[in-house]
Design an enzyme around this catalytic site. Structure first.
Site, PDB file in Angstrom:
ATOM      1  N   TYR A 134       0.892  -1.153   0.000  1.00  0.00           N
ATOM      2  CA  TYR A 134       0.000   0.000   0.000  1.00  0.00           C
ATOM      3  C   TYR A 134       0.929   1.201   0.000  1.00  0.00           C
ATOM      4  O   TYR A 134       1.600   1.456   1.018  1.00  0.00           O
ATOM      5  CB  TYR A 134      -0.862   0.028   1.270  1.00  0.00           C
ATOM      6  CG  TYR A 134      -1.996  -0.974   1.309  1.00  0.00           C
ATOM      7  CD1 TYR A 134      -3.054  -0.887   0.410  1.00  0.00           C
ATOM      8  CD2 TYR A 134      -2.024  -1.987   2.264  1.00  0.00           C
ATOM      9  CE1 TYR A 134      -4.108  -1.787   0.457  1.00  0.00           C
ATOM     10  CE2 TYR A 134      -3.080  -2.900   2.311  1.00  0.00           C
ATOM     11  CZ  TYR A 134      -4.114  -2.790   1.408  1.00  0.00           C
ATOM     12  OH  TYR A 134      -5.158  -3.677   1.460  1.00  0.00           O
ATOM     13  N   ASP A 162      -6.820  -0.406  -5.237  1.00  0.00           N
ATOM     14  CA  ASP A 162      -8.269  -0.274  -5.033  1.00  0.00           C
ATOM     15  C   ASP A 162      -8.615   0.213  -3.627  1.00  0.00           C
ATOM     16  O   ASP A 162      -9.740   0.066  -3.166  1.00  0.00           O
ATOM     17  CB  ASP A 162      -8.964  -1.625  -5.301  1.00  0.00           C
ATOM     18  CG  ASP A 162      -8.461  -2.730  -4.381  1.00  0.00           C
ATOM     19  OD1 ASP A 162      -7.787  -2.435  -3.375  1.00  0.00           O
ATOM     20  OD2 ASP A 162      -8.736  -3.915  -4.680  1.00  0.00           O
ATOM     21  N   HIS A 247     -10.767  -7.077  -4.551  1.00  0.00           N
ATOM     22  CA  HIS A 247     -10.333  -7.165  -3.154  1.00  0.00           C
ATOM     23  C   HIS A 247     -11.239  -8.127  -2.360  1.00  0.00           C
ATOM     24  O   HIS A 247     -11.545  -7.902  -1.193  1.00  0.00           O
ATOM     25  CB  HIS A 247     -10.340  -5.769  -2.530  1.00  0.00           C
ATOM     26  CG  HIS A 247      -9.322  -5.527  -1.458  1.00  0.00           C
ATOM     27  ND1 HIS A 247      -8.286  -4.634  -1.589  1.00  0.00           N
ATOM     28  CD2 HIS A 247      -9.182  -6.049  -0.215  1.00  0.00           C
ATOM     29  CE1 HIS A 247      -7.575  -4.601  -0.466  1.00  0.00           C
ATOM     30  NE2 HIS A 247      -8.096  -5.462   0.385  1.00  0.00           N
TER      31      HIS A 247
HETATM   32  C1  LIG Z   1      -8.782 -11.201   5.448  1.00  0.00           C
HETATM   33  C2  LIG Z   1      -8.327 -10.567   4.175  1.00  0.00           C
HETATM   34  C3  LIG Z   1      -7.294  -9.653   4.194  1.00  0.00           C
HETATM   35  C4  LIG Z   1      -6.857  -9.072   3.016  1.00  0.00           C
HETATM   36  N1  LIG Z   1      -5.790  -8.230   3.066  1.00  0.00           N
HETATM   37  C5  LIG Z   1      -5.315  -7.695   1.919  1.00  0.00           C
HETATM   38  C6  LIG Z   1      -4.180  -6.856   1.934  1.00  0.00           C
HETATM   39  O1  LIG Z   1      -3.577  -6.595   2.978  1.00  0.00           O
HETATM   40  N2  LIG Z   1      -3.765  -6.341   0.747  1.00  0.00           N
HETATM   41  C7  LIG Z   1      -4.405  -6.601  -0.428  1.00  0.00           C
HETATM   42  O2  LIG Z   1      -3.995  -6.106  -1.471  1.00  0.00           O
HETATM   43  N3  LIG Z   1      -5.483  -7.412  -0.474  1.00  0.00           N
HETATM   44  C8  LIG Z   1      -5.939  -7.971   0.663  1.00  0.00           C
HETATM   45  N4  LIG Z   1      -7.021  -8.800   0.618  1.00  0.00           N
HETATM   46  C9  LIG Z   1      -7.644  -9.130  -0.681  1.00  0.00           C
HETATM   47  C10 LIG Z   1      -6.995 -10.377  -1.302  1.00  0.00           C
HETATM   48  O3  LIG Z   1      -5.706 -10.114  -1.768  1.00  0.00           O
HETATM   49  C11 LIG Z   1      -7.797 -10.893  -2.499  1.00  0.00           C
HETATM   50  O4  LIG Z   1      -8.014  -9.843  -3.405  1.00  0.00           O
HETATM   51  C12 LIG Z   1      -9.141 -11.523  -2.137  1.00  0.00           C
HETATM   52  O5  LIG Z   1      -9.089 -12.144  -0.874  1.00  0.00           O
HETATM   53  C13 LIG Z   1      -9.513 -12.553  -3.202  1.00  0.00           C
HETATM   54  O6  LIG Z   1     -10.776 -13.056  -2.966  1.00  0.00           O
HETATM   55  P1  LIG Z   1     -11.086 -14.471  -2.242  1.00  0.00           P
HETATM   56  O7  LIG Z   1     -10.852 -14.249  -0.792  1.00  0.00           O
HETATM   57  O8  LIG Z   1     -12.512 -14.676  -2.605  1.00  0.00           O
HETATM   58  O9  LIG Z   1     -10.164 -15.530  -2.831  1.00  0.00           O
HETATM   59  C14 LIG Z   1      -7.476  -9.389   1.792  1.00  0.00           C
HETATM   60  C15 LIG Z   1      -8.520 -10.305   1.774  1.00  0.00           C
HETATM   61  C16 LIG Z   1      -8.954 -10.898   2.935  1.00  0.00           C
HETATM   62  C17 LIG Z   1     -10.065 -11.898   2.880  1.00  0.00           C
HETATM   63  C1  LIG Z   2      -6.030  -1.766   7.031  1.00  0.00           C
HETATM   64  C2  LIG Z   2      -6.296  -3.242   6.807  1.00  0.00           C
HETATM   65  C3  LIG Z   2      -6.413  -3.558   5.355  1.00  0.00           C
HETATM   66  C4  LIG Z   2      -6.228  -5.017   5.089  1.00  0.00           C
HETATM   67  C5  LIG Z   2      -7.022  -5.429   3.925  1.00  0.00           C
HETATM   68  O1  LIG Z   2      -6.681  -5.146   2.815  1.00  0.00           O
HETATM   69  C6  LIG Z   2      -8.285  -6.137   4.098  1.00  0.00           C
HETATM   70  O2  LIG Z   2      -8.619  -6.472   5.228  1.00  0.00           O
HETATM   71  O3  LIG Z   2      -8.948  -6.378   3.088  1.00  0.00           O
END
Ligand SMILES: Cc1cc2nc3c(=O)[nH]c(=O)nc-3n(C[C@H](O)[C@H](O)[C@H](O)COP(=O)(O)O)c2cc1C
Ligand SMILES: CCCCC(=O)C(=O)O
Length: 353
Positions: A134, A162, A247
């Protein structure tokens, strides 16, 4: 007395209730949840269900080979671990367990900037790593994170685009889950004994992408691309790869399923840069559909967290093994010899709503 045990998970979806049974309910909700009405969360999986596959027969191809190369990095299959924050909430071994499982499976792990152990500790576990960033408005600090990721051996930077603000997660509001529990913190954000506040800034723009290109020689992958015009702009700005992603439905609710945006983005970039897709990938057939619609590989987010919560490294390994077996089976049944052999000729269109 007989003790009843839950049946072992036989597919990725089975891991979710098993994980839920072990997790603190607020932490389960943080992992499972999405923005507001979670319309996009549901849409991601539903999109895969609507698409049909039409297999080819009698091709005599033998067992499929699953290996792929993405941005110069080889992987044992076209599946990556999407970056997810705070693995320590799922298991005490945290991102180390996930990284060891990725190393064992030969897949690329996209390590989240908001990990609960440092990128150096993750790198020591031997997986092929990309680093998710980020971009922080403090560019000196951002540059220092980039240097650390480079020095730790990360082979690409994944810039999450995003998130000019945090999505509105109402489960978190209900649970009053707004801070990490004591003893758990964003390990990469620690400086001189203090943990820096993470900033998801609405000021981040293409200017920052240009700056990053000057700052690093690593390939830059932009994550969270849904609009074809943004895909074109990304290519113009010299971005090396795109992740078509919403996301996991956690940012803007009512955004379309990422799978449904993939063909538009693929058309916009016309093969100039590799595309990845995440959001709702739960089956080997889902991976085949993503490949058929133009992705070089797909990534999983929540399923790896469920595996981690259930059994640490072994749980993540099992999730990846199940998905690998399903993908091999799906490719065989499609008459495809490899991921590269998958084309849109295998798609039968959207057959039901
Ligand atoms: C608990 C959680 C935390 C996430 N944290 C991040 C993150 O720190 N950075 C990021 O780019 N995407 C984050 N994502 C999004 C994931 O990279 C991804 O886009 C998404 O989980 C894909 O969908 P799915 O869970 O249905 O496979 C997060 C998703 C979840 C479920
Ligand atoms: C500040 C926490 C962001 C982490 C994240 O990307 C998520 O939980 O989807």
């Amino acid at each position: 007395m007989t003790r009843e045990t839950a049946p072992a998970p036989v597919n990725l979806r089975d891991f979710e209730p098993a994980a839920r049974a072990r997790l603190d309910p607020a932490h389960y909700d943080y992992f499972a949840g999405g923005a507001q009405d979670e319309i996009t969360v549901a849409a991601n999986e539903a999109a895969f269900r609507r698409h049909t596959l039409v297999p080819r027969i009698l091709r005599g191809q033998g067992a499929p080979r699953l290996e792929v190369t993405v941005l110069g990095e080889s992987a044992s299959m076209p599946i990556l671990l999407a970056p997810t924050a705070f693995h320590r909430l799922a298991h005490p071994d945290a991102e180390r367990a996930t990284a060891r499982a990725a190393a064992e499976a030969g897949v690329i792990m996209i390590a989240a900037m908001l990990s609960t152990v440092t990128i150096e500790q993750i790198a020591a576990c031997g997986a092929k790593l990309w680093f998710q960033l980020y971009i922080q408005p403090d560019l000196d600090f951002t540059a220092s994170l980039v240097r650390r990721a480079e020095d730790a051996g990360c082979r690409a930077l994944v810039v999450t685009a995003d998130s000019p603000a945090l999505g509105r997660n109402e489960r978190g509001d209900r649970n009053r889950f707004h801070d990490l529990p004591p003893g758990i913190h964003c390990a990469n954000m620690e400086e001189e004994g203090k943990v820096r506040q993470v900033v998801l800034s609405p000021d981040i723009s293409w200017r920052h992408v240009d700056w990053l290109k000057e700052t690093t020689s690593l390939p830059i992958v932009l994550k969270g691309v849904l609009h074809p015009e943004d895909a074109r702009l990304a290519v113009e700005h010299g971005v090396d790869g795109l992740i078509v992603s919403n996301h996991g439905g956690r940012q803007l609710d009512t955004v379309p399923a990422s799978l449904d945006r993939l063909p538009l983005v693929a058309e916009a970039v016309g093969g100039t840069v590799p595309l990845l897709l995440d959001g709702g990938v739960r089956r080997g057939t889902d991976v085949v559909k993503a490949l058929a619609l133009g992705a070089a590989a797909a990534a999983i987010g929540r399923p790896a967290l469920w595996g981690l919560a259930v059994a640490g490294q072994a749980g993540v390994e099992r999730v990846l093994e199940l998905l690998r077996n399903e993908l091999a089976n799906a490719l065989t049944l499609c008459g495809a010899a490899s991921p590269a052999d998958v084309t849109d000729g295998l798609l039968g269109g959207v057959a039901w709503k």
